[in-house]
Design a protein around this motif. Structure first.
Motif, PDB file in Angstrom:
ATOM      1  N   UNK A  89      14.505   3.284  -1.447  1.00 33.55           N
ATOM      2  CA  UNK A  89      14.542   4.324  -0.238  1.00 33.55           C
ATOM      3  C   UNK A  89      13.456   5.280  -0.707  1.00 33.55           C
ATOM      4  N   UNK A  90      12.581   5.782   0.313  1.00 35.00           N
ATOM      5  CA  UNK A  90      11.461   6.374   0.051  1.00 35.00           C
ATOM      6  C   UNK A  90      11.714   7.610  -0.669  1.00 35.00           C
ATOM      7  N   UNK A  91      10.912   7.846  -1.661  1.00 38.13           N
ATOM      8  CA  UNK A  91      11.190   9.479  -2.167  1.00 38.13           C
ATOM      9  C   UNK A  91      11.131  10.464  -1.207  1.00 38.13           C
ATOM     10  N   UNK A  92      11.928  11.442  -1.398  1.00 42.18           N
ATOM     11  CA  UNK A  92      11.868  12.702  -0.644  1.00 42.18           C
ATOM     12  C   UNK A  92      10.765  13.463  -0.893  1.00 42.18           C
ATOM     13  N   UNK A  93      10.564  13.466  -2.175  1.00 40.08           N
ATOM     14  CA  UNK A  93       9.156  14.401  -2.599  1.00 40.08           C
ATOM     15  C   UNK A  93       8.563  13.742  -3.864  1.00 40.08           C
ATOM     16  N   UNK A  94       7.555  13.782  -4.069  1.00 40.78           N
ATOM     17  CA  UNK A  94       6.752  12.931  -5.304  1.00 40.78           C
ATOM     18  C   UNK A  94       5.851  14.185  -5.947  1.00 40.78           C
ATOM     19  N   UNK A 129       0.228  10.743   2.247  1.00 49.54           N
ATOM     20  CA  UNK A 129       0.044  11.588   3.357  1.00 49.54           C
ATOM     21  C   UNK A 129       0.404  10.872   4.677  1.00 49.54           C
ATOM     22  N   UNK A 130      -0.186   9.577   4.853  1.00 49.65           N
ATOM     23  CA  UNK A 130       0.172   8.960   5.984  1.00 49.65           C
ATOM     24  C   UNK A 130       1.703   8.626   6.104  1.00 49.65           C
ATOM     25  N   UNK A 131       2.587   8.555   4.981  1.00 46.67           N
ATOM     26  CA  UNK A 131       3.755   8.035   5.277  1.00 46.67           C
ATOM     27  C   UNK A 131       4.667   9.495   5.533  1.00 46.67           C
ATOM     28  N   UNK A 132       3.969  10.707   5.383  1.00 43.39           N
ATOM     29  CA  UNK A 132       4.606  12.108   5.570  1.00 43.39           C
ATOM     30  C   UNK A 132       5.617  12.231   4.489  1.00 43.39           C
ATOM     31  N   UNK A 133       5.262  11.985   3.347  1.00 46.63           N
ATOM     32  CA  UNK A 133       5.988  12.191   1.985  1.00 46.63           C
ATOM     33  C   UNK A 133       5.195  13.512   1.296  1.00 46.63           C
ATOM     34  N   UNK A 134       5.892  14.652   0.970  1.00 47.75           N
ATOM     35  CA  UNK A 134       5.390  15.824   0.559  1.00 47.75           C
ATOM     36  C   UNK A 134       4.800  15.204  -0.788  1.00 47.75           C
ATOM     37  N   UNK A 135       4.013  15.934  -1.234  1.00 47.54           N
ATOM     38  CA  UNK A 135       3.314  15.573  -2.803  1.00 47.54           C
ATOM     39  C   UNK A 135       2.961  16.797  -3.609  1.00 47.54           C
ATOM     40  N   UNK A 136       3.316  17.090  -4.721  1.00 43.17           N
ATOM     41  CA  UNK A 136       2.736  18.031  -5.656  1.00 43.17           C
ATOM     42  C   UNK A 136       1.719  17.489  -6.641  1.00 43.17           C
ATOM     43  N   UNK A 137       0.537  17.712  -6.379  1.00 45.83           N
ATOM     44  CA  UNK A 137      -0.718  17.087  -7.111  1.00 45.83           C
ATOM     45  C   UNK A 137      -0.779  17.844  -8.520  1.00 45.83           C
ATOM     46  N   UNK A 138      -0.742  17.193  -9.567  1.00 42.62           N
ATOM     47  CA  UNK A 138      -0.825  17.898 -10.821  1.00 42.62           C
ATOM     48  C   UNK A 138      -1.907  17.200 -11.574  1.00 42.62           C
ATOM     49  N   UNK A 163      -4.766   0.691  -5.859  1.00 44.17           N
ATOM     50  CA  UNK A 163      -3.949   2.153  -5.704  1.00 44.17           C
ATOM     51  C   UNK A 163      -3.114   2.165  -4.510  1.00 44.17           C
ATOM     52  N   UNK A 164      -3.617   1.691  -3.501  1.00 46.80           N
ATOM     53  CA  UNK A 164      -2.946   1.963  -2.205  1.00 46.80           C
ATOM     54  C   UNK A 164      -1.434   1.046  -2.185  1.00 46.80           C
ATOM     55  N   UNK A 165      -1.858  -0.175  -2.547  1.00 44.35           N
ATOM     56  CA  UNK A 165      -0.712  -1.297  -2.886  1.00 44.35           C
ATOM     57  C   UNK A 165       0.237  -0.712  -3.980  1.00 44.35           C
ATOM     58  N   UNK A 166      -0.160   0.127  -5.020  1.00 43.51           N
ATOM     59  CA  UNK A 166       0.528   0.430  -5.803  1.00 43.51           C
ATOM     60  C   UNK A 166       1.455   1.598  -5.303  1.00 43.51           C
ATOM     61  N   UNK A 167       0.883   2.399  -4.620  1.00 41.97           N
ATOM     62  CA  UNK A 167       1.672   3.529  -3.717  1.00 41.97           C
ATOM     63  C   UNK A 167       2.680   3.143  -2.659  1.00 41.97           C
ATOM     64  N   UNK A 220       5.649   2.644  -4.503  1.00 39.28           N
ATOM     65  CA  UNK A 220       6.265   3.937  -4.919  1.00 39.28           C
ATOM     66  C   UNK A 220       7.065   4.142  -3.548  1.00 39.28           C
ATOM     67  N   UNK A 221       6.409   4.107  -2.261  1.00 42.82           N
ATOM     68  CA  UNK A 221       7.035   4.414  -0.905  1.00 42.82           C
ATOM     69  C   UNK A 221       8.273   3.358  -0.799  1.00 42.82           C
ATOM     70  N   UNK A 222       8.333   2.183  -1.134  1.00 46.62           N
ATOM     71  CA  UNK A 222       9.455   1.240  -0.875  1.00 46.62           C
ATOM     72  C   UNK A 222      10.570   1.867  -1.636  1.00 46.62           C
ATOM     73  N   UNK A 223      10.368   2.414  -2.826  1.00 48.38           N
ATOM     74  CA  UNK A 223      11.600   3.176  -3.502  1.00 48.38           C
ATOM     75  C   UNK A 223      12.441   2.032  -4.223  1.00 48.38           C
ATOM     76  N   UNK A 224      11.960   0.872  -4.806  1.00 47.81           N
ATOM     77  CA  UNK A 224      12.948   0.017  -5.599  1.00 47.81           C
ATOM     78  C   UNK A 224      13.057   0.482  -6.759  1.00 47.81           C
TER      79      UNK A 224
END
Length: 293
Positions: free
Chosen positions: A3-8, A33-42, A110-114, A117-121
């Motif tokens: 499941x795609x994370x609701x927030x990252x 951003x393309x997937x529409x997932x909100x991100x807090x960048x730290x 890194x896009x493939x790694x992202x 993350x979006x796949x959520x396994x």
């Protein structure tokens, strides 16, 4: 579980892998951003501040903490999320990337790694624990730790070559180390070149010192390399990349739930980071980390 994370929350070491950390972060942020997932960048100014930031977002209930960096940053992320409900994701951007190897993550895209993350396994794995500290890969507590200490004191050259030079420098004067080990209550006194405690099978960018270690078996793999000549050590080193050193007569392997390692003057390293002076007791923390893969 998927499941795609609701927030990252995305925590970055921009200097990981000679600056690859910042590039990996930017590529991942674009994909999220393309997937529409909100991100807090730290991004912390140093490791201590980065850990504080990570712990703060975990305490705030963030669903997924994603690390952009190498094994040192994964180590930091593991301290923040161990035993919590927060999942750890990885955008590999270090020089070693052993945890990414364990999880078969894309290490140069890194896009493939992202995308992973979006796949959520998710997968639940063990950690190794000593006091309040955890590690994911291997604790180095011998010749390898001494090399790390020397390399950290060197300002030149950068990258892997610094470790090669430190290795050669230490080889000139290295003598076997006297250890006292407690392996699940069995005490051993011995001399060895090194003792390594593995939660996973490799460290240092694919050196499979604790070959055969399994991430979710509830056990630690303790490898002892008994005294051998300097030439023997040099000849055996390349075998670590394939895990074929296990047939060497100086190799000894134990699977335990807990180990205490004592030796004079040794500062141990875990996940490539300074971990603590010996003696240390390390135990397996079964199922302490949930990772995205």
């Amino acid at each position: 579980m998927t499941g795609t994370p609701a927030e990252i929350a995305l925590l970055t070491n921009p200097t990981s892998g000679k600056g690859k950390g910042a590039l990996a972060r930017d590529a991942a942020l674009q994909r999220f951003a393309e997937a529409g997932v909100p991100v807090r960048s730290l991004q912390g100014r140093d490791a201590a501040e980065a850990l504080d930031l990570a712990r703060a977002v975990v305490a705030d209930g963030v669903e997924t903490l994603v690390i952009a960096g190498g094994d040192g940053m994964v180590h930091l992320g593991a301290q923040a999320v161990a035993g919590t409900g927060t999942t750890l994701g990885i955008i590999p951007a270090g020089t070693g990337n052993d945890v990414a190897r364990y999880l078969d993550l894309p290490r140069s895209d890194p896009r493939a790694a992202a995308e992973r993350v979006l796949a959520g396994r998710t997968r639940t794995i063990d950690l190794a624990r000593s006091g309040s500290q955890h590690f994911v890969t291997v604790l180095a507590a011998g010749f390898d730790a001494i090399v790390n200490e020397r390399a950290n004191e060197m300002t030149w050259p950068k990258g892997q070559m610094r470790y090669n030079i430190a290795t050669l420098a230490e080889l000139r004067t290295f003598t076997p180390i006297p250890y006292i080990l407690d392996l699940d209550g069995q005490t051993r006194s011995l001399e060895a070149m090194l003792v390594a405690v593995g939660n996973g099978p490799s460290f240092g960018g694919g050196l499979r010192i604790t070959e055969g270690a399994v991430l979710d078996d509830g056990l630690l793999d303790v490898v002892i390399i008994k005294p051998m000549s300097r030439l023997g050590l040099v000849r055996t080193y390349p075998k670590l990349f394939k895990g074929t050193h296990v047939t060497h007569p100086a190799y000894e392997h134990h699977r335990v739930r807990s180990v205490t390692v004592a030796a004079p003057g040794i500062v141990s390293y875990a996940d490539g980071e300074r971990f603590g002076a010996l003696p240390l007791t390390v135990e397996c923390a079964p199922g302490a980390l949930t990772v995205l893969h």
